[in-house]
Scaffold this motif. Structure first.
Motif, PDB file in Angstrom:
ATOM      1  N   ALA A  31       7.783   7.481   0.794  1.00 41.93           N
ATOM      2  CA  ALA A  31       6.702   8.174   0.402  1.00 41.93           C
ATOM      3  C   ALA A  31       5.417   8.069   1.271  1.00 41.93           C
ATOM      4  O   ALA A  31       5.186   8.986   1.409  1.00 41.93           O
ATOM      5  N   LEU A  32       4.657   6.770   1.115  1.00 42.67           N
ATOM      6  CA  LEU A  32       3.884   6.507   2.199  1.00 42.67           C
ATOM      7  C   LEU A  32       3.411   7.371   3.626  1.00 42.67           C
ATOM      8  O   LEU A  32       2.496   7.494   4.112  1.00 42.67           O
ATOM      9  N   ALA A  33       5.112   7.349   4.101  1.00 44.77           N
ATOM     10  CA  ALA A  33       4.924   7.861   6.060  1.00 44.77           C
ATOM     11  C   ALA A  33       5.247   8.888   5.840  1.00 44.77           C
ATOM     12  O   ALA A  33       4.356   9.797   6.848  1.00 44.77           O
ATOM     13  N   ASP A  34       4.761   9.981   4.601  1.00 41.26           N
ATOM     14  CA  ASP A  34       4.917  11.453   4.127  1.00 41.26           C
ATOM     15  C   ASP A  34       3.270  11.661   4.368  1.00 41.26           C
ATOM     16  O   ASP A  34       2.907  12.642   5.101  1.00 41.26           O
ATOM     17  N   GLY A  35       2.542  10.508   4.195  1.00 36.78           N
ATOM     18  CA  GLY A  35       1.228  11.117   4.331  1.00 36.78           C
ATOM     19  C   GLY A  35       0.544  10.739   5.587  1.00 36.78           C
ATOM     20  O   GLY A  35      -0.692  10.400   5.880  1.00 36.78           O
ATOM     21  N   VAL A  36       1.816  10.268   7.243  1.00 43.99           N
ATOM     22  CA  VAL A  36       1.334  10.138   8.143  1.00 43.99           C
ATOM     23  C   VAL A  36       1.386  11.117   9.151  1.00 43.99           C
ATOM     24  O   VAL A  36       3.362  11.249   9.209  1.00 43.99           O
ATOM     25  N   ARG A 425       3.440  -3.818   1.279  1.00 40.94           N
ATOM     26  CA  ARG A 425       4.406  -3.914   2.090  1.00 40.94           C
ATOM     27  C   ARG A 425       5.170  -2.996   2.479  1.00 40.94           C
ATOM     28  O   ARG A 425       4.739  -3.079   4.734  1.00 40.94           O
ATOM     29  N   SER A 426       5.001  -1.196   2.433  1.00 45.16           N
ATOM     30  CA  SER A 426       5.116  -0.312   3.315  1.00 45.16           C
ATOM     31  C   SER A 426       4.474  -0.055   4.183  1.00 45.16           C
ATOM     32  O   SER A 426       4.890   0.422   5.238  1.00 45.16           O
ATOM     33  N   ALA A 427       3.244  -0.070   3.371  1.00 48.13           N
ATOM     34  CA  ALA A 427       2.146  -0.276   4.256  1.00 48.13           C
ATOM     35  C   ALA A 427       1.555  -0.800   5.594  1.00 48.13           C
ATOM     36  O   ALA A 427       1.433  -0.924   6.149  1.00 48.13           O
ATOM     37  N   VAL A 428       2.327  -2.206   5.671  1.00 48.31           N
ATOM     38  CA  VAL A 428       2.700  -3.101   6.354  1.00 48.31           C
ATOM     39  C   VAL A 428       3.756  -2.353   7.035  1.00 48.31           C
ATOM     40  O   VAL A 428       3.096  -2.598   8.829  1.00 48.31           O
ATOM     41  N   THR A 434       2.908   1.919  13.865  1.00 43.86           N
ATOM     42  CA  THR A 434       1.958   3.327  14.654  1.00 43.86           C
ATOM     43  C   THR A 434       0.775   2.695  15.428  1.00 43.86           C
ATOM     44  O   THR A 434       0.633   3.441  15.871  1.00 43.86           O
ATOM     45  N   GLY A 435       0.326   1.391  15.009  1.00 47.70           N
ATOM     46  CA  GLY A 435      -0.376   0.569  16.297  1.00 47.70           C
ATOM     47  C   GLY A 435      -2.046   1.536  15.559  1.00 47.70           C
ATOM     48  O   GLY A 435      -2.835   1.194  15.799  1.00 47.70           O
ATOM     49  N   LYS A 436      -2.115   2.183  14.297  1.00 54.13           N
ATOM     50  CA  LYS A 436      -3.110   2.734  14.428  1.00 54.13           C
ATOM     51  C   LYS A 436      -3.408   2.947  12.467  1.00 54.13           C
ATOM     52  O   LYS A 436      -4.563   3.434  12.256  1.00 54.13           O
ATOM     53  N   GLU A 437      -3.449   2.178  11.776  1.00 50.38           N
ATOM     54  CA  GLU A 437      -3.511   1.541  10.197  1.00 50.38           C
ATOM     55  C   GLU A 437      -3.909   3.018   9.279  1.00 50.38           C
ATOM     56  O   GLU A 437      -5.250   2.841   8.520  1.00 50.38           O
ATOM     57  N   PRO A 438      -2.752   3.467   9.825  1.00 53.32           N
ATOM     58  CA  PRO A 438      -3.098   4.997   8.281  1.00 53.32           C
ATOM     59  C   PRO A 438      -3.358   4.876   7.136  1.00 53.32           C
ATOM     60  O   PRO A 438      -3.749   5.262   5.747  1.00 53.32           O
TER      61      PRO A 438
END
Length: 477
Positions: A31-36, A425-428, A434-438
């Motif tokens: 779900a969080l990856a969908d926003g990247v 954890r998903s954000a970590v 990505t190395g971009k801290e979305p």
């Protein structure tokens, strides 16, 4: 990435991130990856649809975490995959507002997760991952999988490539060794609580039922059986290895052991200290919430109003030493009371094993890359603070990584499988991959300072001094 990309069994272009298993925590990651937008990701699950403990979706059962511990809100409350947005799409936001429910029903959480899982383009159900290999020529992981049909039979073979993996295969119901032969036999109902609802009618028809296990599931099953049986003829026994039917630690400062701050503190402890500490924290995650304990006592008390006592025996501190069939439709349990040092036998007609879950072994899945995995003194995978398996520099030096979810309790503590930490954890994971801290994360999450001189400032995974430091991910379960 389009749905076609994620489901293409012959896709040759590597994904940035491939998730194996779709439980709540990998679903949070999806779900969080969908926003990247600059990240390509897919998630494979062998089941045909999302299912979260279907055998325990009792009518009154609630989550033990607040609704804010959904898949995304504690990292991105504006996400379209939040629980509140789910309610809005169902035109139920006002009823929820007036219900004033901080803890939602377990069935509602399952429905919410199914809504997310069925809506995301990156989730691929009916995809069984068979093995994972390292391809040194392309510096990517090869993932062989089988697409299954509606009956669970092999339909097509495929191979997918990925720069980073996240293993979220979850846990499996645990059956104690003495009871395994009986649990595998259909003759007598000896079932794990994970399958309680599908066997409920058969259990209710049994003359005498024994529940084994003192956690939340054991209490819920015992309460459900108790309410369904006539007063004075309950014929129920509830036994548990723990020293008491104890309440969950739910004080506000106690709950801070489920924060990122405590996770970092625990990870920084020496391996023997962590191993010694974990069993002593059982009331943080293996006890019973106050409401359920109260409901059990209220129901038992109500049955004394006409005089007499209910035909129910509740005994903690008891271990099942051996078990076997006795005649037709009966089970004999040989018990031992640890504190008394006494032994006894119990004859029952059905057993519900509320004996918890164990992390699924990753050995078969990861067999081809075992030589690359660093291990601790007990032979367990070493996992860094960002939930990455510590890998040989031959792999780690390329920037590739394998992350784990709900397989790192030995390194990250009781919060490893906790739903309240899923979004963090998903954000970590995503920040590291990505190395971009979305998803910027807070530097402090608890009032408690765990340890003398303990740092609360998280280290950026791409500036860490660890030998595995690189712009690649971490975990969530």
């Amino acid at each position: 990435m389009t749905p076609t990309d994620a489901h293409d069994p012959h896709r040759d272009q590597p994904f940035d991130l491939l998730g194996i298993g779709i439980g709540p925590c990998n679903l949070s990651l999806a779900a969080l990856a969908d926003g990247v937008p600059y990240l390509s990701a897919a998630f494979y699950e062998q089941e045909r649809s999302f299912r979260w403990h279907p055998g325990l979706l009792l009518d009154d059962a609630t989550l033990q975490v607040p609704f804010l511990a959904d898949l995304v809100s504690l990292v991105d409350p504006t996400s379209r995959w939040s629980y509140l947005n789910y309610l809005r799409t169902r035109e139920r936001l006002f009823p929820f507002y007036f219900a004033e429910r901080f803890h939602t029903h377990r069935a509602e959480y399952d429905a919410y997760c199914r809504w997310v899982a069925e809506s995301l383009p990156s989730t691929c159900f009916g995809h069984q991952v068979d093995t994972v290999r390292w391809n040194p020529g392309r510096a990517v992981f090869e993932v062989d999988h089988t697409r299954l049909d509606a009956e669970g039979q092999a339909e097509a073979l495929g191979r997918t490539y990925a720069r980073n993996l996240v293993l979220g295969v979850g846990s499996a119901p645990y059956v104690p060794e003495p009871l395994r032969p009986l649990a595998e036999s259909p003759a007598v109902p000896v079932v794990h609580s994970a399958h309680y609802l599908e066997h409920r009618d058969r259990l209710l028809a049994a003359e005498h039922v024994t529940v084994v296990g003192s956690g939340q599931s054991g209490a819920e099953v015992f309460l459900d059986l108790l309410r369904a049986r006539p007063a004075g003829r309950e014929r129920l026994t509830w036994i548990a290895r723990s020293p008491s039917f104890a309440p969950m630690e739910y004080s506000k400062l106690g709950l801070e052991q489920f924060t990122p701050d405590y996770t970092r503190f625990f990870h920084g402890l020496a391996e023997p200290v962590r191993d010694n500490l974990l069993p002593r924290q059982w009331q943080l995650h293996r006890a019973i919430d106050h409401g359920t304990i109260g409901a059990v006592h209220d129901e038992l008390y109500r049955r004394t109003l006409g005089g007499g006592w209910p035909d129910a025996v509740l005994t903690p501190g008891v271990t099942v030493r051996t078990a076997g069939r006795m005649g037709v439709g009966a089970v004999e349990l040989h018990l031992e009371h640890e504190q008394q040092g006494t032994r006894s036998r119990l004859v029952t007609n059905a057993v519900v094993l509320a004996t918890g879950y164990r992390e699924r072994s990753l050995d078969a899945l990861l067999a081809p890359i075992h030589p690359y995995i660093r291990r601790d003194a007990s032979g367990r995978p070493r996992i860094d603070e960002f939930h990455r398996l510590e890998l040989d520099p031959v792999v780690a030096g390329t920037g590739a990584a394998v992350h784990v979810q709900n397989a790192e309790r030995h390194t990250h503590g009781v919060g490893a499988p906790d739903l309240g930490l899923a979004a963090w954890r998903s954000a970590v994971v995503l920040n590291a991959v990505t190395g971009k801290e979305p998803y910027p994360l807070p530097s402090r999450t608890a009032f408690t300072t765990f340890g003398l001189g303990a740092a609360t400032e998280p280290v950026s995974p791409w500036t860490a001094t660890s030998p595995c430091a690189r712009p690649a991910g971490t975990r969530g379960s």
